[in-house]
Design a protein around this motif. Structure first.
Motif: not given
Length: 447
Positions: A102-122
């Motif tokens: 719930x506190x992680x950036x999650x976005x739709x991006x063309x063909x995938x759903x992107x989950x952005x894990x900022x604390x571990x850089x990927x």
């Protein structure tokens, strides 16, 4: 001794956070299984694909590519909707993943759903798919109004495992080193295309599969020659295993392979510049045994000149995974003379003013097509100025520190003294260097 350097370099490229990656992968699979299959399983219906799935990823890899198989009933539900049904499916999957993060950036991006894990850089790129009877998958593409497309990664994974066994892991090592090369030189070269071309290279001559670390120098001479002779205007190749088309619009690897081949073609184990040449290709982390004549000469030179070695390296500050094109340019000015662009000049005279700026930035181009501000890729700009040559050493002015841009995406310098200096620019997003470019600054006293 050289074979040891190659082996140690390959070891240095090994992924060092696989446990963390696997944990996030399992969490996403478990969440989606609960949402769509009424199950708590953290493996079923999920597939780890991309370079991680083919076991050719290297340390610093910035994305986890995965498929999640949805029930056929979900396809029927969304295919009957009006408008961009593929975008609606991605948004629905995004909503389910948000329940776990719930506190992680999650976005739709063309063909995938992107989950952005900022604390571990990927990031995790989750592609929702539907299984077909032939083993392939149908996935949503929300671009250009939306459409359904096919992908077939499982045979690619199987074929990479087969050739890796046939080459005693050297296929994987060579793929790893080609990734490190493109990251060091700063150009886009897709992972599936790398693995496909290395696969084709090994299969061109059966004896290449008997490779050992003692053969790496000769092998890279052949490989760079093989790559440089490919056609720059070729639009696609057929992927290993699946034979699906792998597109590559600009084929920048051909030009870069020509440069690498020229650096390596005449090298032997006795060459005085062996390790410095390999470092120019693969980066300064390609370690040089301290007992070599080249290493001893460098050490003595450093001591005799009493020079401060201030150079920093981007891979020591951030993981490097080049995924976007970047091009910098420099405007050269001097009172009484017309302005010129550095890339069009053969050399510079001292006492000119230099304004470095970003000429082309693929991230900005991509962001311009994204309507939702939340889905745009945020990044920071860094610069590096390195002075080279005898005069830079004598003046103790090598520099080479990596500095953060102050918001204008420009860098002001002056041509002060002779030498072939260079300026490099880096784009860093989510703690990962995703683009870089370098421009040579050749300063001479002579016309």
């Amino acid at each position: 001794m050289l074979e040891t350097a190659f082996e140690e370099y390959c070891e240095s490229l090994e992924i060092d956070n696989m446990e963390s990656i696997t944990k996030r992968y399992s969490e996403i699979v478990k969440r989606l299984n609960k949402s769509y299959w009424d199950s708590e399983d953290d493996e079923e219906h999920g597939y780890l694909v991309g370079s991680l799935g083919r076991h050719t990823a290297i340390k610093g890899v910035s994305d986890l590519d995965m498929l999640f198989v949805l029930p056929d009933s979900v396809y029927s539900e969304y295919n009957s909707k009006e408008g961009n049904k593929q975008s609606k499916l991605l948004q629905a999957v995004k909503k389910e993943i948000k329940k776990r993060y719930p506190r992680t950036t999650v976005r739709g991006d063309g063909q995938v759903v992107v989950v952005k894990f900022e604390s571990i850089n990927y990031i995790a790129e989750v592609c929702p798919v539907f299984a077909e009877s032939d083993g392939s998958f149908t996935y949503p593409d929300s671009n250009n109004g939306g459409s359904w497309k096919k992908t077939n990664p499982i045979p690619e994974i199987s074929e990479s495992e087969i050739i890796n066994d046939e080459t005693n892991d050297h296929y994987r090592h060579i793929c790893n080193m080609i990734r490190a090369w493109k990251n060091e030189q700063g150009f886009k070269f897709g992972g599936l295309l790398i693995d496909t071309l290395v696969y084709d290279f090994f299969n061109e001559k059966a004896e290449r599969k008997n490779i050992k670390f003692t053969d790496y120098l000769a092998t890279f001479k052949e490989l760079f020659e093989y790559l440089k002779n490919l056609k720059e205007d070729r639009k696609y190749w057929f992927a290993l295993g699946s034979n699906q088309k792998v597109y590559n619009k600009k084929c920048k690897f051909v030009k870069n392979a020509k440069t690498a081949f020229e650096k390596i073609k005449d090298l032997t184990v006795e060459s005085n510049n062996l390790y410095s040449s390999l470092q120019l290709i693969f980066g300064e982390s390609f370690s040089e045994p301290e007992s070599t004549e080249e290493a001893v000469a460098k050490s003595l030179s450093s001591l005799s000149m009493n020079t401060n070695h201030t150079e920093q390296f981007i891979h020591s500050m951030f993981p490097v995974d080049i995924r976007f094109d970047l091009r910098i340019e420099c405007e050269v000015t001097q009172d009484g003379f017309r302005n010129e662009l550095l890339r069009k000049m053969k050399f510079l005279r001292p006492q000119k003013q230099l304004l470095f700026y970003i000429e082309d930035n693929e991230i900005d181009l991509l962001n311009s097509k994204i309507e939702d501000e939340e889905d745009k890729i945020e990044y920071e700009v860094y610069w590096k100025v390195l002075n080279r040559g005898e005069e830079a050493v004598r003046r103790n002015c090598i520099r080479g520190q990596i500095i953060k841009d102050q918001g204008k995406q420009t860098l002001k310098e002056a041509s002060k003294f002779r030498g072939e200096h260079y300026v490099e620019c880096y784009l860093v997003s989510n703690g990962i260097c995703l683009a870089r470019d370098k421009i040579i600054v050749p300063i001479s006293e002579w016309l």
